[in-house]
Motif scaffolding. Structure first.
Motif, short mmCIF file in Angstrom:
data_model
loop_
_atom_site.label_atom_id
_atom_site.label_comp_id
_atom_site.label_asym_id
_atom_site.label_seq_id
_atom_site.Cartn_x
_atom_site.Cartn_y
_atom_site.Cartn_z
N GLY A 174 0.81 -1.21 0.00
CA GLY A 174 0.00 0.00 0.00
C GLY A 174 0.84 1.26 0.00
N PRO A 175 0.20 2.40 -0.05
CA PRO A 175 0.94 3.68 -0.05
C PRO A 175 1.57 3.94 1.31
N ASP A 176 2.66 4.67 1.31
CA ASP A 176 3.35 5.02 2.55
C ASP A 176 2.88 6.38 3.03
N TYR A 177 3.03 6.57 4.34
CA TYR A 177 2.68 7.85 4.91
C TYR A 177 3.76 8.89 4.65
N THR A 178 4.98 8.45 4.37
CA THR A 178 6.08 9.37 4.08
C THR A 178 6.60 9.09 2.67
N PRO A 179 5.99 9.65 1.65
CA PRO A 179 6.45 9.40 0.28
C PRO A 179 7.84 9.99 0.06
N PRO A 180 8.59 9.47 -0.91
CA PRO A 180 9.94 10.00 -1.15
C PRO A 180 9.90 11.42 -1.69
N LEU A 181 10.93 12.17 -1.33
CA LEU A 181 11.02 13.55 -1.79
C LEU A 181 11.52 13.58 -3.23
N PRO A 182 10.89 14.35 -4.09
CA PRO A 182 11.35 14.41 -5.49
C PRO A 182 12.70 15.11 -5.58
N GLY A 183 13.63 14.52 -6.32
CA GLY A 183 14.94 15.12 -6.52
C GLY A 183 15.89 14.96 -5.35
N TYR A 184 15.58 14.06 -4.40
CA TYR A 184 16.45 13.89 -3.23
C TYR A 184 17.56 12.90 -3.57
N ASP A 185 18.79 13.31 -3.35
CA ASP A 185 19.96 12.48 -3.63
C ASP A 185 20.49 11.96 -2.29
N PRO A 186 20.24 10.69 -1.93
CA PRO A 186 20.68 10.20 -0.61
C PRO A 186 22.19 10.06 -0.57
N PRO A 187 22.81 10.35 0.56
CA PRO A 187 24.27 10.20 0.68
C PRO A 187 24.65 8.72 0.73
N GLU A 188 25.85 8.44 0.27
CA GLU A 188 26.33 7.06 0.26
C GLU A 188 26.64 6.57 1.67
N GLY A 189 27.12 7.44 2.54
CA GLY A 189 27.41 7.05 3.90
C GLY A 189 28.78 6.39 4.03
N LYS A 190 29.19 6.19 5.26
CA LYS A 190 30.47 5.57 5.56
C LYS A 190 30.26 4.43 6.53
N CYS A 191 31.09 3.41 6.42
CA CYS A 191 31.02 2.24 7.29
C CYS A 191 32.35 2.11 8.02
N VAL A 192 32.30 2.20 9.35
CA VAL A 192 33.50 2.07 10.18
C VAL A 192 33.42 0.75 10.91
N ASP A 193 34.37 -0.13 10.65
CA ASP A 193 34.38 -1.46 11.26
C ASP A 193 35.02 -1.35 12.65
N ILE A 194 34.21 -1.59 13.70
CA ILE A 194 34.71 -1.52 15.09
C ILE A 194 34.69 -2.90 15.75
N THR A 195 34.73 -3.95 14.93
CA THR A 195 34.71 -5.29 15.47
C THR A 195 36.01 -5.59 16.20
N LYS A 196 35.91 -6.09 17.43
CA LYS A 196 37.09 -6.42 18.21
C LYS A 196 37.61 -7.81 17.80
N VAL A 197 38.92 -7.93 17.75
CA VAL A 197 39.56 -9.18 17.38
C VAL A 197 40.20 -9.76 18.63
N TYR A 198 39.84 -10.99 18.96
CA TYR A 198 40.39 -11.67 20.12
C TYR A 198 41.35 -12.75 19.67
N THR A 199 42.48 -12.84 20.37
CA THR A 199 43.48 -13.87 20.07
C THR A 199 43.63 -14.76 21.29
N GLN A 200 43.69 -16.05 21.05
CA GLN A 200 43.84 -17.01 22.14
C GLN A 200 45.29 -17.03 22.63
#
Length: 200
Positions: A174-200
């Protein structure tokens, strides 16, 4: 004379290659068994035996001793358990006194929001009434059409009111309550990996 000479030459050849050939002569009953005609091609294929490497007993014993010492250290030390942080909520998020502070709204903004909510409620009410009226009109027209069809033919009427087994399951977006904005260019964003590495 010729037969005797042939037998003698064959015996001499057999005696010369007796150290290289197997004692039993293979039969030619199947495709994977070699024949005597393949003797000339089979002899050059034989390779020289590889020389065995000399094993240093002291070096091998020292390597075994080092492995035993490592195993003893691992048995003495308790295994370190790797925590599963996804199942543990940080303490700073579980504080009950943590309250989000909201900026106070001005009088004009409050009135604008109230008026917008009233307009939205009125719009949804009219939309619901129009939808119910359209459905009622369609149902009445369907019932009238079925009555006329039954007067024409009972078989067509039964076929028309038969249940459609392939109708369900039915999926619809069905239709959404928040339709997309015309001409909106979404940013690509950044991904920062903060996974901790454990060594035995």
């Amino acid at each position: 004379m010729l037969a005797a000479a042939a037998r003698a030459s064959w015996g001499f050849g057999a005696a010369r290659f007796s150290s290289r050939l197997p004692q039993t002569v293979p039969f030619r009953g199947s495709h994977w068994q070699t024949s005597l005609l393949a003797l000339g091609a089979a002899l050059p294929v034989r390779a020289q035996p590889k020389k065995k490497k000399k094993v240093d007993l002291k070096r091998e014993q020292a390597q075994k001793d080092r492995m035993k010492k490592k195993l003893k250290k691992l048995e003495k030390a308790a295994p370190e358990m790797i925590p599963i942080e996804d199942f543990e909520t940080p303490i700073k998020y579980s504080d009950s006194n943590r309250v989000r502070s909201l900026a106070p709204l001005s009088f004009e903004e409050t009135e604008r929001r109230v008026l917008l909510l009233k307009k939205w409620c009125l719009f949804k009410q009219k939309q619901d009434e129009a939808e119910k009226k359209a459905i009622q009109t369609l149902v009445e027209a369907q019932q009238e059409a079925l009555k006329e069809l039954r007067l024409e033919s009972e078989e067509l009427f039964q076929a028309a009111v038969r249940r459609d087994e392939g109708l369900f399951p039915f999926e619809r977006d069905g239709p959404d309550y928040t339709p997309p904005l015309p001409g909106y260019d979404p940013p690509e964003g950044k991904c920062v990996d903060i996974t901790k590495v454990y060594t035995q």
